[in-house]
Design a protein around this motif. Structure first.
Motif, short mmCIF file in Angstrom:
data_model
loop_
_atom_site.label_atom_id
_atom_site.label_comp_id
_atom_site.label_asym_id
_atom_site.label_seq_id
_atom_site.Cartn_x
_atom_site.Cartn_y
_atom_site.Cartn_z
N THR A 1 10.33 -7.72 -7.64
CA THR A 1 9.56 -8.35 -6.57
C THR A 1 10.39 -8.71 -5.35
OG1 THR A 1 8.21 -10.34 -6.13
CG2 THR A 1 9.89 -10.56 -7.80
N ASP A 2 9.71 -8.83 -4.19
CA ASP A 2 10.35 -9.23 -2.93
C ASP A 2 9.60 -10.43 -2.34
OD1 ASP A 2 8.03 -7.73 -2.38
OD2 ASP A 2 8.82 -6.94 -0.50
N PRO A 3 9.58 -11.55 -3.02
CA PRO A 3 8.70 -12.66 -2.59
C PRO A 3 8.99 -13.14 -1.19
CG PRO A 3 9.84 -13.17 -4.68
CD PRO A 3 10.43 -11.92 -4.15
N ASP B 1 2.10 -12.61 -1.27
CA ASP B 1 1.27 -12.04 -2.35
C ASP B 1 2.09 -11.86 -3.61
OD1 ASP B 1 2.53 -10.00 -0.72
OD2 ASP B 1 1.40 -8.50 -1.85
N ASP B 2 3.41 -11.75 -3.48
CA ASP B 2 4.28 -11.76 -4.67
C ASP B 2 4.14 -13.12 -5.38
OD1 ASP B 2 5.58 -10.22 -2.33
OD2 ASP B 2 6.57 -9.35 -4.08
N ALA B 3 4.12 -14.21 -4.57
CA ALA B 3 3.95 -15.55 -5.16
C ALA B 3 2.62 -15.63 -5.90
CB ALA B 3 4.04 -16.62 -4.08
N GLY C 1 12.83 -6.65 1.12
CA GLY C 1 11.49 -6.17 1.48
C GLY C 1 10.84 -7.11 2.46
N ASN C 2 10.07 -8.06 1.94
CA ASN C 2 9.38 -8.98 2.85
C ASN C 2 10.36 -9.80 3.66
OD1 ASN C 2 6.73 -8.22 2.22
ND2 ASN C 2 6.81 -9.39 0.33
N THR C 3 11.53 -10.07 3.07
CA THR C 3 12.65 -10.63 3.82
C THR C 3 13.92 -10.04 3.20
OG1 THR C 3 13.64 -12.68 4.68
CG2 THR C 3 12.78 -12.77 2.44
N ALA D 1 6.25 -3.42 -10.63
CA ALA D 1 7.11 -3.32 -9.45
C ALA D 1 6.25 -3.55 -8.21
CB ALA D 1 7.78 -1.96 -9.39
N VAL D 2 6.54 -4.63 -7.48
CA VAL D 2 5.68 -5.00 -6.34
C VAL D 2 6.48 -5.12 -5.04
CG1 VAL D 2 3.93 -6.08 -7.81
CG2 VAL D 2 5.80 -7.48 -6.94
N GLY D 3 7.61 -4.45 -5.00
CA GLY D 3 8.40 -4.37 -3.77
C GLY D 3 8.85 -2.92 -3.61
N PRO D 4 9.77 -2.65 -2.69
CA PRO D 4 10.36 -1.30 -2.61
C PRO D 4 10.94 -0.92 -3.97
CG PRO D 4 11.04 -2.66 -0.74
CD PRO D 4 10.32 -3.58 -1.68
N ALA E 1 3.62 -0.53 2.96
CA ALA E 1 4.94 -1.13 3.22
C ALA E 1 5.98 -0.85 2.13
CB ALA E 1 4.78 -2.63 3.42
N ASN E 2 5.64 -1.01 0.87
CA ASN E 2 6.66 -0.85 -0.18
C ASN E 2 7.20 0.58 -0.22
OD1 ASN E 2 6.53 -3.52 -1.00
ND2 ASN E 2 4.99 -3.13 -2.58
N PHE E 3 6.32 1.56 -0.06
CA PHE E 3 6.78 2.96 -0.07
C PHE E 3 7.51 3.28 1.23
CE2 PHE E 3 3.92 5.15 -3.49
CZ PHE E 3 4.32 4.20 -4.41
N HIS F 1 -2.43 -8.12 -2.68
CA HIS F 1 -1.88 -6.86 -3.19
C HIS F 1 -1.19 -6.96 -4.56
CE1 HIS F 1 -2.32 -5.10 0.85
NE2 HIS F 1 -1.63 -6.10 1.35
N ASP F 2 -0.12 -7.76 -4.61
CA ASP F 2 0.73 -7.74 -5.80
C ASP F 2 0.02 -8.35 -7.01
OD1 ASP F 2 2.53 -6.62 -4.10
OD2 ASP F 2 3.84 -8.37 -3.96
N ALA F 3 -0.87 -9.30 -6.76
CA ALA F 3 -1.64 -9.88 -7.86
C ALA F 3 -2.58 -8.83 -8.46
CB ALA F 3 -2.41 -11.10 -7.37
CA CA Z 1 5.70 -7.52 -2.65
#
Ligand code: CA
Ligand code: RIB
Length: 327
Positions: A8-10, A13-15, A37-39, A125-128, A168-170, A248-250
């Protein structure tokens, strides 16, 4: 129980995904493995640790992962979406108590965990996909060691959310995504085709925030900046009538616990590495007879194409409203 690692890249939506997993009685959350990712990576790792601390999830490991993509130069982080701190500008200054495992990379952690419980762990997997590609390079037998892999990323028919073509992740690591989809393992992709159907409204977030739980208040608070972004940027145009955001990630967690809420299409898949369509997910849905080398020997990947959005939304809300994570 489903033993689970979330890469994850919190991330707001990761949270939401982490809170959903922690509040679900069928999920045993083993670890968060972090990725840029997100940061930036320091931020996503700090956020992962802080979120777990806030949720009282003291036994969940954190392993720090990749800070840059596999091949391409890093693209700008999405702080304009998720806040300067990656979690809605609510991170209080100061360190978190929750320790991360400095001695292992995320890739090594995933491999060690999978070897310890062969065939049991679901990796979400919810980030790059940089850590997952790195893990495959270190342990090519990883697919056989995991129960399954569920990815939030990509889009087939829905427009992209960072370019007309890409999610975004891809987009953030297309080479890694293409490596991961080139391996024959049980993969399900939860992309924008379904995540843009499941919108969480301001009223939903108020319901979560007013449920009387610390975790609920936290999810409402981290989401404010994100909802503002969706509303003011036009990202929610056509997706909802009142202020709202995608979870998304949820949705990837929902795909694990209620796979029958989704429809799937299956076929060889690739991710465009460079150029104007960089990060675009492609699937050979026509099974073209004149296979080119680009499509030879690509395994089948399942991509979600439709969802019972009301069922997923209702389950997510009820877990967050009723199933408080904290004692
Ligand atoms: Ca994410
Ligand atoms: O495109 C949405 C995805 O990009 C989500 O995983 C979000 O957290 C960001 O990483």
């Amino acid at each position: 129980m489903i033993p689970m690692i979330i890469d994850t890249d919190p991330g707001v939506d990761d949270a939401m995904a982490i809170a959903y997993a922690l509040s679900h009685p069928d999920i045993e959350l083993l670890a968060l493995t972090t990725v840029f990712g997100n940061t930036h990576l320091d931020g996503t790792t700090r956020n992962a640790r802080w979120l777990l601390e806030q949720f009282g999830a003291t036994k969940v490991d954190v392993a720090r992962g990749a800070g840059v993509p596999l091949i391409q130069a890093a693209r700008p982080h999405a702080e304009f979406v998720h806040g300067a701190d990656g979690i809605g500008n609510i991170y209080p200054a100061g360190p978190t108590r929750h320790a991360d495992l400095h001695f292992e990379s995320a890739a090594e952690y995933i491999i060690a965990a999978a070897r310890a419980r062969p065939g049991e762990i679901t990796l979400v997997a919810v980030g790059p996909l940089t850590n997952i590609a790195a893990a495959l390079a270190l342990e090519p037998a990883l697919p056989a060691l995991l129960q399954s892999l569920v990815i939030m990323g990509g889009t087939l028919d829905e427009p992209g959310n960072v370019t007309p073509a890409a999610e975004a992740n891809f987009f953030n690591d297309p080479h890694a995504a293409d490596v991961v989809l080139g391996v024959d393992w049980p993969v399900r992709i939860v992309g924008l085709d379904v995540t843009h159907r499941i919108m969480i409204t301001d009223s939903d977030l108020d319901r979560i925030g007013n449920a009387g739980t610390r975790s609920g208040r936290l999810i409402r608070d981290v989401s404010r900046h994100y909802v503002d972004f969706y509303t003011t940027s036009g990202a929610a145009r056509g997706l909802g009538s009142e202020p709202c955001c995608a979870m998304h990630d949820a949705a990837a967690i929902a795909c694990v616990v209620m796979p029958d809420a989704f429809d799937y299409t299956t076929g060889p898949a690739r991710v465009v590495p460079d150029g104007m369509a960089s990060g675009q997910l492609l699937m050979d849905r026509k099974r073209y007879a004149y296979a080119t080398s680009w499509w030879e020997d690509r395994p089948a990947t399942s991509v979600c194409t439709a969802v019972d959005a009301e069922r997923v939304r209702a389950d997510f809300l009820s877990r967050l409203v009723n199933g408080d994570i904290l004692a």
